[in-house]
Write a protein that holds these residues in place. Structure first.
Motif, short mmCIF file in Angstrom:
data_model
loop_
_atom_site.label_atom_id
_atom_site.label_comp_id
_atom_site.label_asym_id
_atom_site.label_seq_id
_atom_site.Cartn_x
_atom_site.Cartn_y
_atom_site.Cartn_z
N TYR A 104 -12.34 -32.35 28.65
CA TYR A 104 -11.34 -31.39 29.10
C TYR A 104 -10.54 -30.79 27.93
CZ TYR A 104 -11.94 -31.79 34.11
OH TYR A 104 -12.44 -31.70 35.39
N GLY A 105 -10.87 -31.15 26.70
CA GLY A 105 -10.16 -30.63 25.55
C GLY A 105 -8.81 -31.27 25.34
N ALA A 106 -8.57 -32.42 25.96
CA ALA A 106 -7.27 -33.08 25.90
C ALA A 106 -7.26 -34.27 24.93
CB ALA A 106 -6.85 -33.54 27.29
N TRP A 107 -8.29 -34.40 24.12
CA TRP A 107 -8.34 -35.46 23.11
C TRP A 107 -8.62 -34.79 21.78
CZ3 TRP A 107 -7.02 -40.44 23.33
CH2 TRP A 107 -7.32 -41.25 22.23
N GLY A 108 -7.80 -35.07 20.78
CA GLY A 108 -8.03 -34.43 19.49
C GLY A 108 -6.99 -34.82 18.47
N GLU A 109 -6.92 -34.02 17.44
CA GLU A 109 -6.04 -34.29 16.31
C GLU A 109 -4.59 -34.05 16.70
OE1 GLU A 109 -5.45 -31.84 12.40
OE2 GLU A 109 -7.22 -33.15 12.16
N LYS A 110 -3.76 -35.02 16.32
CA LYS A 110 -2.32 -34.93 16.55
C LYS A 110 -1.60 -35.25 15.25
CE LYS A 110 -0.64 -36.63 20.34
NZ LYS A 110 -0.27 -37.45 21.50
N LYS A 111 -0.38 -34.80 15.15
CA LYS A 111 0.44 -35.11 13.99
C LYS A 111 1.78 -35.65 14.48
CE LYS A 111 -1.65 -31.75 10.97
NZ LYS A 111 -1.49 -30.66 10.03
N ASN A 112 2.22 -36.72 13.82
CA ASN A 112 3.49 -37.33 14.18
C ASN A 112 4.09 -37.95 12.92
OD1 ASN A 112 5.59 -38.13 15.82
ND2 ASN A 112 4.57 -39.98 16.54
N TYR A 113 5.29 -37.53 12.58
CA TYR A 113 5.98 -38.03 11.39
C TYR A 113 5.11 -37.95 10.15
CZ TYR A 113 9.30 -39.79 14.79
OH TYR A 113 10.21 -39.89 15.82
N GLY A 114 4.39 -36.83 10.01
CA GLY A 114 3.58 -36.59 8.83
C GLY A 114 2.22 -37.24 8.83
N LYS A 115 1.92 -38.03 9.85
CA LYS A 115 0.60 -38.68 9.93
C LYS A 115 -0.29 -37.91 10.89
CE LYS A 115 2.09 -43.34 8.88
NZ LYS A 115 1.98 -44.74 9.22
N THR A 116 -1.56 -37.81 10.55
CA THR A 116 -2.54 -37.15 11.39
C THR A 116 -3.44 -38.22 11.98
OG1 THR A 116 -2.49 -35.20 9.99
CG2 THR A 116 -4.39 -35.44 11.43
N TYR A 117 -3.70 -38.13 13.26
CA TYR A 117 -4.53 -39.12 13.95
C TYR A 117 -5.15 -38.49 15.19
CZ TYR A 117 -0.48 -39.46 17.03
OH TYR A 117 0.55 -39.16 17.90
N GLU A 118 -6.12 -39.18 15.78
CA GLU A 118 -6.76 -38.75 17.01
C GLU A 118 -5.99 -39.34 18.19
OE1 GLU A 118 -10.04 -37.05 17.63
OE2 GLU A 118 -9.40 -36.30 15.68
N GLY A 119 -5.75 -38.55 19.20
CA GLY A 119 -5.04 -39.06 20.35
C GLY A 119 -5.10 -38.10 21.52
N LEU A 120 -4.46 -38.52 22.60
CA LEU A 120 -4.44 -37.70 23.80
C LEU A 120 -3.40 -36.59 23.65
CD1 LEU A 120 -5.30 -38.51 27.23
CD2 LEU A 120 -3.13 -37.34 26.98
#
Length: 157
Positions: A104-120
């Motif tokens: 559904y395109g709802a899982w991918g790259e996210k950024k939080n507090y300068g960190k990049t990770y895979e998430g919902l």
């Protein structure tokens, strides 16, 4: 990053376990529309707010022809506790391997507090009775999302 769905696209059909451990297949194709909302984690402040907003709007949404389903990467046991604690009366589905979120395109790259990770990615897809995407919203905010969705669907009372 998974490809995001667009209006008119075929919504991927899927079957996941609900909070009671039963298989639920979506889209329902019951002659009604289905609101599928993806949320990162049960019992967190934002996800609780969003779920309670859907709960509080459920009767109105249902009377307008919409069913609601929540999908998260949480295990069934966590969903059961969350549903009971918040008195949620719509299905919460467990997508532990993220396959449905990715479709559904709802899982991918996210950024939080300068960190990049895979998430919902908090997202909502509305599927029409024929299984086509009627509306797809990505990176939605937990607070106020249901009210915005109601406006976008022209359901304001």
């Amino acid at each position: 990053m998974a490809e995001r769905l667009v209006t008119g696209a075929e919504a991927p059909a899927f079957t996941l376990k609900d909070a009671a451990g039963k298989d639920v297949s979506v889209p329902f194709r019951s002659g009604r529309r289905t609101i599928i909302y993806f949320y990162p984690a049960a019992a967190t402040p934002g996800c609780t707010k969003e779920a309670c907003d859907f709960r509080d709007s459920l009767a109105s949404l249902q009377s307008s022809g919409y069913d609601v389903v929540g999908v998260s990467p949480d295990p069934v046991s966590k969903l059961a506790k969350f549903a009971a604690a918040e008195e949620l009366t719509f299905p919460l589905l467990s997508d532990e391997d993220h396959a449905v979120a990715a479709a559904y395109g709802a899982w991918g790259e996210k950024k939080n507090y300068g960190k990049t990770y895979e998430g919902l990615i908090r997202s909502t897809v509305v599927v029409d009775p024929e299984g086509k995407v009627e509306l797809a919203q990505y990176n939605v905010r937990a607070t106020g999302h249901v009210a915005k969705l109601r406006r976008d669907l022209k359901l304001d009372d």
